[in-house]
Scaffold this motif. Sequence first.
Motif, PDB file in Angstrom:
ATOM      1  N   GLN A  41       1.158 -12.634 -15.409  1.00 19.17           N
ATOM      2  CA  GLN A  41       1.467 -13.022 -16.799  1.00 19.17           C
ATOM      3  C   GLN A  41       1.422 -14.294 -17.183  1.00 19.17           C
ATOM      4  O   GLN A  41       1.870 -15.103 -16.655  1.00 19.17           O
ATOM      5  N   LEU A  42       1.152 -14.656 -18.467  1.00 20.68           N
ATOM      6  CA  LEU A  42       0.967 -16.195 -18.746  1.00 20.68           C
ATOM      7  C   LEU A  42       2.184 -16.477 -19.505  1.00 20.68           C
ATOM      8  O   LEU A  42       2.909 -15.461 -20.098  1.00 20.68           O
ATOM      9  N   SER A  43       2.557 -17.704 -19.265  1.00 20.89           N
ATOM     10  CA  SER A  43       3.697 -18.166 -20.047  1.00 20.89           C
ATOM     11  C   SER A  43       3.365 -19.746 -20.529  1.00 20.89           C
ATOM     12  O   SER A  43       2.646 -20.255 -20.038  1.00 20.89           O
ATOM     13  N   LEU A  44       4.181 -19.996 -21.490  1.00 21.17           N
ATOM     14  CA  LEU A  44       3.880 -21.182 -22.094  1.00 21.17           C
ATOM     15  C   LEU A  44       4.636 -22.559 -21.033  1.00 21.17           C
ATOM     16  O   LEU A  44       5.562 -22.375 -20.824  1.00 21.17           O
ATOM     17  N   ALA A  45       3.718 -23.259 -20.721  1.00 25.42           N
ATOM     18  CA  ALA A  45       4.045 -24.237 -19.815  1.00 25.42           C
ATOM     19  C   ALA A  45       4.136 -25.485 -20.614  1.00 25.42           C
ATOM     20  O   ALA A  45       5.011 -26.734 -20.037  1.00 25.42           O
ATOM     21  N   ALA A  46       3.433 -25.965 -21.638  1.00 29.45           N
ATOM     22  CA  ALA A  46       3.493 -27.029 -22.315  1.00 29.45           C
ATOM     23  C   ALA A  46       2.772 -26.894 -23.742  1.00 29.45           C
ATOM     24  O   ALA A  46       2.029 -25.707 -24.119  1.00 29.45           O
TER      25      ALA A  46
END
Length: 116
Positions: A41-46
């Motif tokens: 799953q993707l998540s907000l890194a920046a």
Amino acid sequence: MHPLMVSNPNQVVDELIGRITAIVMRTYEVEQLLPRDSGEQLSLAAHELISAISMDTGHIDFSCELTLETRERCSSFLVKVQGQAAYESPVWRVNEIYDVAVDPLDRGTTGLAPLQ
């Protein structure tokens, strides 16, 4: 000056980044670019706010860039978003997303679904 025109639209948009990210991931199905059986799953890194302009109509037009990564950082995407925020008492909300462009930053070593 419109009564809802804000003096610091950047702060308003910064506070909406989580919501903007959720809308982009759900509506534009960015995660479909990952391998189907990966379980990733993707998540907000920046994120980077490119612009936030308070309009005399009481809206804020914004442009931002989101960096989305998988947990193991095997892959990441730069998502460019343009949209509009509006004040709906008692809070600011994402009113509309006009444009979303997704660019792979790192395709990882597992081979991702092709960009279309």
